[in-house]
Design a protein around this motif. Structure first.
Motif, PDB file in Angstrom:
ATOM      1  N   MET A 325      45.210  25.907 103.339  1.00  0.00           N
ATOM      2  CA  MET A 325      44.382  26.609 104.334  1.00  0.00           C
ATOM      3  C   MET A 325      45.252  27.406 105.303  1.00  0.00           C
ATOM      4  SD  MET A 325      41.527  23.662 105.159  1.00  0.00           S
ATOM      5  CE  MET A 325      40.805  24.667 106.452  1.00  0.00           C
ATOM      6  N   HIS A 326      46.428  26.902 105.632  1.00  0.00           N
ATOM      7  CA  HIS A 326      47.318  27.620 106.540  1.00  0.00           C
ATOM      8  C   HIS A 326      47.764  28.949 105.950  1.00  0.00           C
ATOM      9  CE1 HIS A 326      50.603  28.368 109.363  1.00  0.00           C
ATOM     10  NE2 HIS A 326      51.405  28.523 108.308  1.00  0.00           N
ATOM     11  N   TRP A 327      47.928  28.992 104.599  1.00  0.00           N
ATOM     12  CA  TRP A 327      48.442  30.207 103.964  1.00  0.00           C
ATOM     13  C   TRP A 327      47.338  31.167 103.515  1.00  0.00           C
ATOM     14  CZ3 TRP A 327      53.332  32.009 103.667  1.00  0.00           C
ATOM     15  CH2 TRP A 327      54.356  31.132 104.069  1.00  0.00           C
ATOM     16  N   VAL A 328      46.075  30.817 103.729  1.00  0.00           N
ATOM     17  CA  VAL A 328      44.979  31.710 103.312  1.00  0.00           C
ATOM     18  C   VAL A 328      45.069  33.079 103.991  1.00  0.00           C
ATOM     19  CG1 VAL A 328      42.475  32.046 103.454  1.00  0.00           C
ATOM     20  CG2 VAL A 328      43.398  29.879 102.610  1.00  0.00           C
ATOM     21  N   PRO A 329      45.299  33.187 105.312  1.00  0.00           N
ATOM     22  CA  PRO A 329      45.385  34.530 105.931  1.00  0.00           C
ATOM     23  C   PRO A 329      46.485  35.394 105.331  1.00  0.00           C
ATOM     24  CG  PRO A 329      45.122  32.837 107.612  1.00  0.00           C
ATOM     25  CD  PRO A 329      45.378  32.123 106.332  1.00  0.00           C
ATOM     26  N   ASP A 337      43.742  35.816  95.702  1.00  0.00           N
ATOM     27  CA  ASP A 337      42.799  34.691  95.718  1.00  0.00           C
ATOM     28  C   ASP A 337      43.603  33.380  95.709  1.00  0.00           C
ATOM     29  OD1 ASP A 337      40.732  32.929  95.504  1.00  0.00           O
ATOM     30  OD2 ASP A 337      40.287  33.385  93.385  1.00  0.00           O
ATOM     31  N   LEU A 338      43.687  32.723  96.886  1.00  0.00           N
ATOM     32  CA  LEU A 338      44.409  31.454  97.005  1.00  0.00           C
ATOM     33  C   LEU A 338      43.390  30.320  96.966  1.00  0.00           C
ATOM     34  CD1 LEU A 338      46.937  29.775  97.555  1.00  0.00           C
ATOM     35  CD2 LEU A 338      46.645  30.211 100.002  1.00  0.00           C
ATOM     36  N   GLY A 339      43.420  29.532  95.880  1.00  0.00           N
ATOM     37  CA  GLY A 339      42.454  28.455  95.705  1.00  0.00           C
ATOM     38  C   GLY A 339      43.108  27.075  95.710  1.00  0.00           C
ATOM     39  N   PHE A 340      42.243  26.063  95.856  1.00  0.00           N
ATOM     40  CA  PHE A 340      42.704  24.677  95.878  1.00  0.00           C
ATOM     41  C   PHE A 340      41.771  23.818  95.038  1.00  0.00           C
ATOM     42  CE2 PHE A 340      42.592  20.400  97.768  1.00  0.00           C
ATOM     43  CZ  PHE A 340      43.929  20.032  97.579  1.00  0.00           C
ATOM     44  N   GLU A 341      42.359  22.976  94.167  1.00  0.00           N
ATOM     45  CA  GLU A 341      41.590  22.076  93.309  1.00  0.00           C
ATOM     46  C   GLU A 341      41.906  20.634  93.701  1.00  0.00           C
ATOM     47  OE1 GLU A 341      42.470  22.928  89.276  1.00  0.00           O
ATOM     48  OE2 GLU A 341      41.640  24.968  89.326  1.00  0.00           O
ATOM     49  N   GLU A 342      40.833  19.855  93.973  1.00  0.00           N
ATOM     50  CA  GLU A 342      41.017  18.473  94.411  1.00  0.00           C
ATOM     51  C   GLU A 342      41.149  17.541  93.213  1.00  0.00           C
ATOM     52  OE1 GLU A 342      37.787  17.468  96.930  1.00  0.00           O
ATOM     53  OE2 GLU A 342      38.414  18.785  98.570  1.00  0.00           O
ATOM     54  N   ALA A 343      41.699  16.355  93.489  1.00  0.00           N
ATOM     55  CA  ALA A 343      41.915  15.367  92.426  1.00  0.00           C
ATOM     56  C   ALA A 343      40.764  14.391  92.317  1.00  0.00           C
ATOM     57  CB  ALA A 343      43.214  14.596  92.683  1.00  0.00           C
ATOM     58  N   HIS A 344      40.003  14.169  93.425  1.00  0.00           N
ATOM     59  CA  HIS A 344      38.868  13.246  93.474  1.00  0.00           C
ATOM     60  C   HIS A 344      39.266  11.826  93.098  1.00  0.00           C
ATOM     61  CE1 HIS A 344      36.230  16.660  94.066  1.00  0.00           C
ATOM     62  NE2 HIS A 344      36.718  17.235  92.976  1.00  0.00           N
ATOM     63  N   THR A 345      40.485  11.423  93.440  1.00  0.00           N
ATOM     64  CA  THR A 345      40.958  10.050  93.207  1.00  0.00           C
ATOM     65  C   THR A 345      42.112   9.775  94.154  1.00  0.00           C
ATOM     66  OG1 THR A 345      41.722   8.480  91.521  1.00  0.00           O
ATOM     67  CG2 THR A 345      42.616  10.713  91.429  1.00  0.00           C
ATOM     68  N   SER A 346      42.637   8.575  94.095  1.00  0.00           N
ATOM     69  CA  SER A 346      43.704   8.196  95.023  1.00  0.00           C
ATOM     70  C   SER A 346      44.975   9.011  94.763  1.00  0.00           C
ATOM     71  CB  SER A 346      44.018   6.703  94.869  1.00  0.00           C
ATOM     72  OG  SER A 346      45.136   6.356  95.657  1.00  0.00           O
ATOM     73  N   GLY A 357      55.189  19.206 103.707  1.00  0.00           N
ATOM     74  CA  GLY A 357      54.529  20.441 104.118  1.00  0.00           C
ATOM     75  C   GLY A 357      55.434  21.648 103.969  1.00  0.00           C
ATOM     76  N   GLU A 358      56.723  21.453 104.320  1.00  0.00           N
ATOM     77  CA  GLU A 358      57.677  22.555 104.164  1.00  0.00           C
ATOM     78  C   GLU A 358      57.887  22.890 102.697  1.00  0.00           C
ATOM     79  OE1 GLU A 358      60.227  25.511 105.590  1.00  0.00           O
ATOM     80  OE2 GLU A 358      58.892  24.161 106.716  1.00  0.00           O
ATOM     81  N   MET A 359      57.965  21.875 101.845  1.00  0.00           N
ATOM     82  CA  MET A 359      58.142  22.111 100.408  1.00  0.00           C
ATOM     83  C   MET A 359      56.972  22.908  99.845  1.00  0.00           C
ATOM     84  SD  MET A 359      58.163  19.335  97.292  1.00  0.00           S
ATOM     85  CE  MET A 359      56.390  19.122  97.499  1.00  0.00           C
ATOM     86  N   LEU A 360      55.740  22.444 100.136  1.00  0.00           N
ATOM     87  CA  LEU A 360      54.562  23.137  99.606  1.00  0.00           C
ATOM     88  C   LEU A 360      54.443  24.543 100.202  1.00  0.00           C
ATOM     89  CD1 LEU A 360      52.121  23.013  97.819  1.00  0.00           C
ATOM     90  CD2 LEU A 360      50.869  21.853  99.641  1.00  0.00           C
ATOM     91  N   GLY A 361      54.808  24.677 101.481  1.00  0.00           N
ATOM     92  CA  GLY A 361      54.780  25.998 102.098  1.00  0.00           C
ATOM     93  C   GLY A 361      55.705  26.977 101.401  1.00  0.00           C
ATOM     94  N   ASN A 362      56.885  26.516 101.013  1.00  0.00           N
ATOM     95  CA  ASN A 362      57.825  27.376 100.293  1.00  0.00           C
ATOM     96  C   ASN A 362      57.290  27.763  98.923  1.00  0.00           C
ATOM     97  OD1 ASN A 362      60.468  27.899 101.755  1.00  0.00           O
ATOM     98  ND2 ASN A 362      60.295  25.691 102.042  1.00  0.00           N
ATOM     99  N   LEU A 363      56.643  26.796  98.233  1.00  0.00           N
ATOM    100  CA  LEU A 363      56.092  27.111  96.911  1.00  0.00           C
ATOM    101  C   LEU A 363      54.955  28.131  97.020  1.00  0.00           C
ATOM    102  CD1 LEU A 363      56.023  23.551  95.257  1.00  0.00           C
ATOM    103  CD2 LEU A 363      57.534  25.468  94.693  1.00  0.00           C
TER     104      LEU A 363
END
Length: 471
Positions: A325-329, A337-346, A357-363
Motif C-alpha cells: 500500500m505504501h508503494w501504490v502512489p 498496476d500494483l496488486g497484492f494476493e493474500e495467503a488466507h492462512t497462517s 519492510g526494507e527488503m520488500l520495499g527494495n523488491l
C-alpha cells in the motif's frame, strides 16, 4: 569496590591443601584414640595381674583374709618403674577395711558388671588407672572389694612415642604432597600460560584462530570458545571495513558533485540559473541521503550486525500488505498496476519488521523501476508446508540468466537497463534473507517475460522447534 578473585593456582592450592590438612587432622585424632586403646591393653593386663597378686597375698575370698598385712608396692621412685601403685580393700558399702589409699566406692557403682572393672581417674594432680575386683566370702556373709590404682606415666610415654612415630612421618608426607601438588599445578597450568602468552604477543588486528593441537583436552573447549569469539569479531570488523569502504566509494562522487554545484551557485548571479542549480543540488542531496540509508541498512543486516536476538513473531502477510500500500502512489505515477494476493492462512515468522519492510520495499521499488508504463507488479504471500513464500513478480524486460547470480552483489548493475541506482537494493535483500535464514531465488516470469523474486521463510513454529524459545 571490586571483589577479590583469586588466581586459579591459588584456588586449587587452597582447596587441595585444605583437604590434605583435614585428612591429616582426622588421621591424627583417629590415631590418638587408637594409640590410647592399644597402649592400655598391655598395661591393663599387667595391672590386673598385680591386683590378683595383691588379692592372693591378702587371701581375699578365702575366709581367712589377712587385712592387717600392709603390702609394699612400687612408689614411683624407681626410674625403671616410675608409676606409683596403691590399693584399697573395702566392703560392699564402700567402707575401707585395709590398704595404702582411700579408693573405696560402693559395690553399686559396678552396675552388675562381673569381673575386672577398669576406670580412669586423678589423684594428687596425676592421672591414674584403676582396676576393681570383687571377692565374695565363702560363707556368703560379706563381699570384699579390691581396688588397685597406678599412675599413667609409662602409658603416657608410650602414647607420646607412638604418636610421634605416626604424626611426624605424616607431616613429612604432607610437606612432600604440598611440593608435589605445587609442581603438578605449575606443569598443569603451563598450557594456559602458553595460551595467555600467545594471545598477548599477537599483533593488533590479528584475529586468526588459536592452535588447540597442543592444548589438553580440558582446555580445548575454552580455546574453541575463544576461536568462535575471534571468528565473530572478524566478521564484525570485516563488516565495518566493508561499510567504511562502501561509504567512501559511493559518497565520494556525489559529495564532490554537490561541492562543485554549490560553488557554481555561489558564483552565479542569474537567479533563474541559480535556482536550477539549487534544484540539482537538492536532487543530489536526496540521492545521497537514500544511498546513506541503504548503506546503513546493509551494515545492519550483515553477519555480525544486529543479529537475531531482537526477532519477534510477525505476520508476514500484514507486513507485505502495508508495504505494498505504501508503494501504490509510486506505481500510479508510472501507470503500473500494483496488486497484492493474500495467503488466507497462517504466515507467522520470526523476524525484524524494519528489515523485512526494507527488503520488500527494495523488491517493489526494483520491480516498479524496471517495469514499463502500463505494466503489472504483483506481491503475494503463499503458505508452503513448513515455510512461507514471499513473491514479487513483474512483467518488465526481465534479467538475463547470466546475470541472475550477480545482481545480489553490491554495486552490481546490469548495463543498458536505462535506470539509475546505487546497486545496493538487491544486496540488501540478500543480506536480510540470509539474516532470517530464508532462501532467496530469482526466477524468470511467466512466458519468460519479467522476473519473479521468491523469498522462502521458515514458519515461526518450525524456527522455535529448531532453536528453542527465545528469551
Amino acid at each position: 569496590m571490586e571483589s577479590y578473585v583469586p588466581s586459579l593456582r591459588s584456588y586449587l592450592m587452597n582447596r587441595l591443601l585444605t583437604s590434605l590438612y583435614l585428612l591429616w587432622l582426622v588421621s591424627t585424632v583417629v590415631g590418638y584414640f587408637a594409640t590410647i586403646n592399644y597402649a592400655n591393653q598391655p598395661y591393663d593386663m599387667v595391672l590386673l595381674q598385680r591386683a590378683q597378686a595383691v588379692a592372693d597375698q591378702l587371701k581375699l575370698g578365702s575366709g581367712h583374709e589377712k587385712l592387717e598385712q600392709v603390702l609394699e608396692l612400687p612408689d614411683g621412685s624407681d626410674p625403671v618403674m616410675p608409676d606409683r601403685i596403691v590399693y584399697t580393700v573395702s566392703d560392699s558399702e564402700g567402707r575401707k577395711l585395709a590398704g595404702t589409699a582411700s579408693l573405696s566406692t560402693p559395690l553399686s557403682y559396678r552396675r552388675s558388671k562381673i569381673g575386672a572393672v577398669f576406670s580412669n581417674g586423678e589423684r594428687g594432680g596425676e592421672k591414674t588407672r584403676t582396676v576393681s575386683l570383687v571377692y565374695p566370702d565363702p560363707a556368703g556373709v560379706r563381699v570384699l572389694q579390691l581396688h588397685v590404682s597406678e599412675t599413667t606415666h609409662q602409658r603416657q610415654a608410650l602414647i607420646r612415642g607412638i604418636l610421634a612415630n605416626i604424626v611426624i612421618p605424616q607431616l613429612l608426607l604432607i610437606l612432600l604432597a604440598v611440593a608435589a601438588v605445587w609442581y603438578g599445578l605449575k606443569k598443569g597450568l603451563l598450557p594456559l600460560e602458553r595460551f595467555r602468552s600467545e594471545v598477548a604477543a599477537r599483533a593488533r588486528g590479528d584475529l586468526s584462530r588459536l592452535d588447540e593441537a597442543r592444548a589438553p583436552v580440558e582446555v580445548r573447549p575454552l580455546i574453541d570458545a575463544v576461536n568462535d569469539l575471534l571468528e565473530r569479531l572478524k566478521q564484525v570488523m570485516s563488516a565495518q571495513q566493508r561499510f567504511v569502504a562502501d561509504a567512501a566509494h559511493q559518497l565520494r562522487t556525489p559529495l564532490a558533485g554537490l561541492k562543485t554545484q554549490v560553488e557554481l551557485a555561489l558564483r552565479e548571479s542569474d537567479p533563474v540559473r541559480q535556482q536550477r542549480i539549487l534544484e540539482y543540488v537538492l536532487t543530489s542531496a536526496k540521492r545521497s541521503s537514500h544511498l546513506i540509508k541503504q548503506l546503513l541498512m546493509l551494515a545492519r543486516n550483515e553477519p555480525g550486525g544486529q543479529g537475531v536476538e531482537a526477532f519477534l513473531p510477525l505476520d508476514l502477510e500484514q507486513i507485505a500488505r502495508e508495504c505494498t500500500m505504501h508503494w501504490v502512489p509510486f506505481a500510479l505515477e508510472k501507470d503500473i498496476d500494483l496488486g497484492f494476493e493474500e495467503a488466507h492462512t497462517s504466515t507467522d515468522i520470526l523476524g525484524d519488521a524494519d528489515s523485512l519492510g526494507e527488503m520488500l520495499g527494495n523488491l517493489i521499488d526494483n520491480a516498479i523501476r524496471y517495469t514499463p508504463r502500463g505494466g503489472q507488479v504483483t506481491v503475494s504471500v503463499k503458505h508452503d508446508g513448513s515455510h512461507v513464500c514471499l513473491h514479487v513478480q513483474d512483467d518488465g524486460p526481465g534479467i538475463p540468466l547470466e546475470h541472475h547470480a550477480l545482481v545480489f552483489e553490491r554495486f552490481y548493475r546490469v548495463l543498458g537497463s536505462g535506470q539509475s541506482g546505487s546497486g545496493l537494493g538487491l544486496a540488501i535483500v540478500a543480506e536480510v534473507a540470509k539474516r532470517h535464514d530464508a532462501e532467496l531465488r530469482l526466477e524468470s516470469g511467466n512466458g519468460e517475460a519479467g522476473c519473479r523474486f521468491v523469498v522462502r521463510f521458515p514458519l515461526a513454529e518450525k524456527q522455535l522447534e529448531l532453536s528453542g524459545p527465545r528469551s
